[in-house]
Scaffold this motif. Sequence first.
Motif, PDB file in Angstrom:
ATOM      1  N   ASN A 169       0.750  -1.351   0.079  1.00 40.55           N
ATOM      2  CA  ASN A 169       0.048   0.111   0.087  1.00 40.55           C
ATOM      3  C   ASN A 169       0.786   1.364   0.092  1.00 40.55           C
ATOM      4  O   ASN A 169       0.677   2.156  -0.728  1.00 40.55           O
ATOM      5  CB  ASN A 169      -0.962  -0.093   1.156  1.00 40.55           C
ATOM      6  CG  ASN A 169      -2.065  -0.719   1.078  1.00 40.55           C
ATOM      7  OD1 ASN A 169      -3.186  -0.068   0.908  1.00 40.55           O
ATOM      8  ND2 ASN A 169      -1.975  -1.974   1.127  1.00 40.55           N
ATOM      9  N   MET A 170       1.726   1.126   0.861  1.00 39.91           N
ATOM     10  CA  MET A 170       2.555   2.387   0.921  1.00 39.91           C
ATOM     11  C   MET A 170       3.279   2.741  -0.452  1.00 39.91           C
ATOM     12  O   MET A 170       3.488   3.902  -0.905  1.00 39.91           O
ATOM     13  CB  MET A 170       3.838   2.252   1.948  1.00 39.91           C
ATOM     14  CG  MET A 170       3.125   2.221   3.258  1.00 39.91           C
ATOM     15  SD  MET A 170       4.295   1.874   4.570  1.00 39.91           S
ATOM     16  CE  MET A 170       5.131   3.471   5.068  1.00 39.91           C
ATOM     17  N   MET A 171       3.840   1.658  -1.241  1.00 40.02           N
ATOM     18  CA  MET A 171       4.535   1.663  -2.608  1.00 40.02           C
ATOM     19  C   MET A 171       3.451   2.204  -3.580  1.00 40.02           C
ATOM     20  O   MET A 171       3.708   3.185  -4.189  1.00 40.02           O
ATOM     21  CB  MET A 171       4.990   0.367  -2.891  1.00 40.02           C
ATOM     22  CG  MET A 171       5.664   0.269  -4.136  1.00 40.02           C
ATOM     23  SD  MET A 171       5.782  -1.228  -5.185  1.00 40.02           S
ATOM     24  CE  MET A 171       3.885  -1.330  -5.648  1.00 40.02           C
ATOM     25  N   ALA A 172       2.164   1.730  -3.546  1.00 34.99           N
ATOM     26  CA  ALA A 172       1.227   2.149  -4.637  1.00 34.99           C
ATOM     27  C   ALA A 172       0.858   3.469  -4.260  1.00 34.99           C
ATOM     28  O   ALA A 172       0.553   4.146  -5.239  1.00 34.99           O
ATOM     29  CB  ALA A 172       0.168   0.999  -4.485  1.00 34.99           C
ATOM     30  N   VAL A 173       0.653   3.753  -3.298  1.00 33.43           N
ATOM     31  CA  VAL A 173      -0.032   5.098  -3.124  1.00 33.43           C
ATOM     32  C   VAL A 173       0.985   6.160  -3.387  1.00 33.43           C
ATOM     33  O   VAL A 173       0.516   7.303  -3.760  1.00 33.43           O
ATOM     34  CB  VAL A 173      -0.540   5.327  -1.460  1.00 33.43           C
ATOM     35  CG1 VAL A 173      -1.033   6.562  -1.117  1.00 33.43           C
ATOM     36  CG2 VAL A 173      -1.847   4.314  -1.112  1.00 33.43           C
ATOM     37  N   GLY A 174       2.226   5.884  -2.921  1.00 35.86           N
ATOM     38  CA  GLY A 174       3.401   6.831  -3.250  1.00 35.86           C
ATOM     39  C   GLY A 174       3.419   6.903  -4.580  1.00 35.86           C
ATOM     40  O   GLY A 174       3.725   8.051  -5.104  1.00 35.86           O
ATOM     41  N   MET A 175       3.376   6.024  -5.511  1.00 32.04           N
ATOM     42  CA  MET A 175       3.539   5.965  -6.744  1.00 32.04           C
ATOM     43  C   MET A 175       2.642   6.780  -7.712  1.00 32.04           C
ATOM     44  O   MET A 175       2.731   7.692  -8.373  1.00 32.04           O
ATOM     45  CB  MET A 175       3.685   4.445  -7.271  1.00 32.04           C
ATOM     46  CG  MET A 175       4.546   3.760  -7.128  1.00 32.04           C
ATOM     47  SD  MET A 175       4.453   1.969  -7.617  1.00 32.04           S
ATOM     48  CE  MET A 175       4.329   2.214  -9.578  1.00 32.04           C
TER      49      MET A 175
END
Length: 543
Positions: free
Chosen positions: A464-470
């Motif tokens: 989630n942290m990765m996808a939301v940041g992307m």
Amino acid sequence: MESYRSRLIILFFLLLTPLTVAIDTSISETIEQVDRHAFASLLCDPETLPAVEALAHSIRFADHDEPFLIIVPSSVPDFVVGRINDLPNTHAFEADSLPYPFNSTADRMSIHKPCRFLKLQLWGLTRWRKIIFLDADTIIRNNVAELFEAPGFSAVKDPVGMNYNTGVIVIEPSRYVYSLIVNNYVHAGSYNVGDQGALNALIDFDAWNPLPMRYNTFHTAPEEAFNDAKIVHYSGDAKPWNFWNARGHGRIPTRAFVEWCHMAENTPTAACHMRGKVDHREKVGLMKKRYRDSVDDQFLSVLLSTYNRDSWSELSLFYAKLDFVKEVYVVWQNMNRTREPAPHEKVRFVYPDSDSLNNRYLAADLSEDCVYICDDDIYVPAHTLMSGFEVWKQNPARLVGFYPRMWYPIPGSYTVNIAGGYNIVLTKGMFAHRSFLTAYSLFLPKRLTNIVDEHMNCEDILFNMMAVGMTGLPPLAVMSNETIHDVGKDKGISGPKGSGHLRVRDYCVQSFMRLGMDQPTLASRGSILPLARKNHVVGAIGD
């Protein structure tokens, strides 16, 4: 009347007379002269350390033994300087900051515009006859010894406009040139309020020596140009070492990402996860064709992770019989368990070579853009599943799921209470674009995925942290009033109270943040479907 800016290069070589110049001689004296040639780069913050590691490795990979000099401002912590000096024949040295001639806005400070003017100090390193300066977001793919024979101010012209790109530049250090640059750049102006614009303003266009594009090829170049590149430049907002902070800006083609990860292999900070097969269909980041407002996909792929439960067979058969499911891939996590036959022609298997929760995102074989990621203990009715798919089709850049959670950057604050919003949807029932799975499985750094392996937990938080940041877009929760059967609710790692599950997850949040993940500034409030809260039933699907 010609300005001094357009003719400054003539001053350099025709009108020079002995001058008393204030050069920071400590820069040159910091390192013993070991060769007449050197490479150089600039590090402005600790976050750029992985980039410097990869670049240093690429220099050695290309059979260069010249020293690699890294300019750092005084604000860089000692541990970062130590890590730089641990790299083969690589030396960090602190350079005095130069005045920034423009307003120091928050945006300019965030991308280190003032720090980048430290590049001008390189003309004062007179211990070396030639220096090849490389931005930290470059890698060398093949030996470039011929560049040391090029004259000073050699660079590649930008594809658009009348400026030279100073991400790669051949420098001939000179006390006189150094003096003229540092004494005049403040008044020269800059089209991008940065060092590149200032150098292009100072140096007449015809005075530059143009280099072929292969010495500074953008990572987004067409395949033929990319394959011909000797130096690849990862220009733009999306960087390989922190692509999850792009917030919807920029993209990195898979071939360019794989190349960078190859150079970062075995480095302490930069090494990529690189688990699973490479899918060259993907580009990590936003593309108009992929993340437009909505899509009309008719099918989705199911990725079901299992270990010891027998329920995988019944669940995979259930998914396979749904008209909108194209295929079901079962990730067979337990390597010691006897492999079983597929219960349906749509069901296939992924057999990882190790047991890891990171394996649940292995997606190279999937054919559909939409992937429904699920556990082997969750049964979601077909109507609810279809509703979630429809929501995802309207929001293909977001994660869409049935289990929202919230975490904060404050220790001890991970919670299932979403009254104030949520910034996670659990992967026990989540819709995601396939490109996110590719990004996680291949390109996240090992320093992050190792935390998941260490605790056998938190892969959903990291995803989630990765996808939301992307994307810069928070997740969406789909709530349903239909019955959801949770076979393992009281049996899995998150089941028994007192198991320390929430404590471990909170520890993961703090660790991910410490190692470079962004804080949760993006959160959703409310569900996409304002229905009653899910009705959980603990027990088998047929109960």
